[in-house]
Design an enzyme around this catalytic site. Structure first.
Site: not given
Length: 220
Positions: A57, A134
């Protein structure tokens, strides 16, 4: 109203669908409260990540930050989201700046109750019941959902592809055309396919680069 994030009463149930209004949200972010109305008249890339202070991330947020000016030049705003607290987001942003020398210039939604994540289908039970995968959503200036892309939790997405996709969508809207695989600005675009036998016959003499009646391209 929940202190973190709530959905408007008229938000449709079920997963969002392309070419329909994006789910309405009212959420606390690192830049104050944000709603759909804050992005009217602009393109919006809304993207979720599994958790703050995680390596994949972090690479994605650094990449989005690095391309933020390019998105801005395309009249496109960025908005992140994870199922973490407001304060965790702030601490993570500060950590990225201190560790990597990158300042995150866009807000991040705090979605502890998972209402925004669930409305956008960011929670995938096959991957996790407590974290957002995601997911990336492209919303146009009219608030319509134009694209959505899901990545697994183990693999980072390509920010370059979302820059390219915004350019392709804007080109398609402006010129009423389609774009081929991996189209880049400056390349030929695809002319809409004829809808009648008469139009198909006429297409062969209309001056486009025509391979067959259904496949014609032109420069713009």
């Amino acid at each position: 109203m929940n202190v973190h994030a709530t959905l408007a009463e008229d938000t449709p149930t079920g997963l969002p669908r392309l070419n329909e209004p994006a789910p309405a949200f009212d959420a606390l972010t690192t830049d104050g409260r944000k709603t759909n109305d804050d992005y009217k008249g602009k393109w919006l890339v809304l993207f979720s990540h599994p958790a703050d202070f995680t390596p994949v991330c972090t690479t994605e947020f650094v990449a989005f930050a690095d391309r933020a000016d390019e998105f801005a030049a395309l009249d496109t705003e960025l908005l992140g989201l994870s199922i973490d607290s407001h304060y965790a987001h702030i601490a993570w942003m500060r950590s990225i700046k201190e560790t990597f020398g990158v300042e995150i210039p866009f807000p991040i939604i705090a979605d502890l109750d998972m209402k925004v994540a669930q409305a956008f289908g960011m929670i995938q039970p096959g991957a996790s019941d407590t974290q957002a995968v995601r997911a990336t959503f492209v919303i146009d200036p009219d608030g319509v959902l134009r694209a959505m892309v899901y990545y697994p939790m183990t693999n980072g997405r390509s920010v370059d592809e979302f820059v390219r996709l915004i350019k392709a969508l804007q080109t398609a809207d402006t010129f009423k055309v389609a774009t081929p695989e991996n189209w880049q600005p400056g390349e030929d675009v695809i002319v809409p396919t004829p809808q009648t036998a008469y139009a198909a016959e006429a297409r062969m003499t209309e001056g486009f680069e025509t391979k067959d009646w259904y496949f014609s391209t032109k420069s713009i």
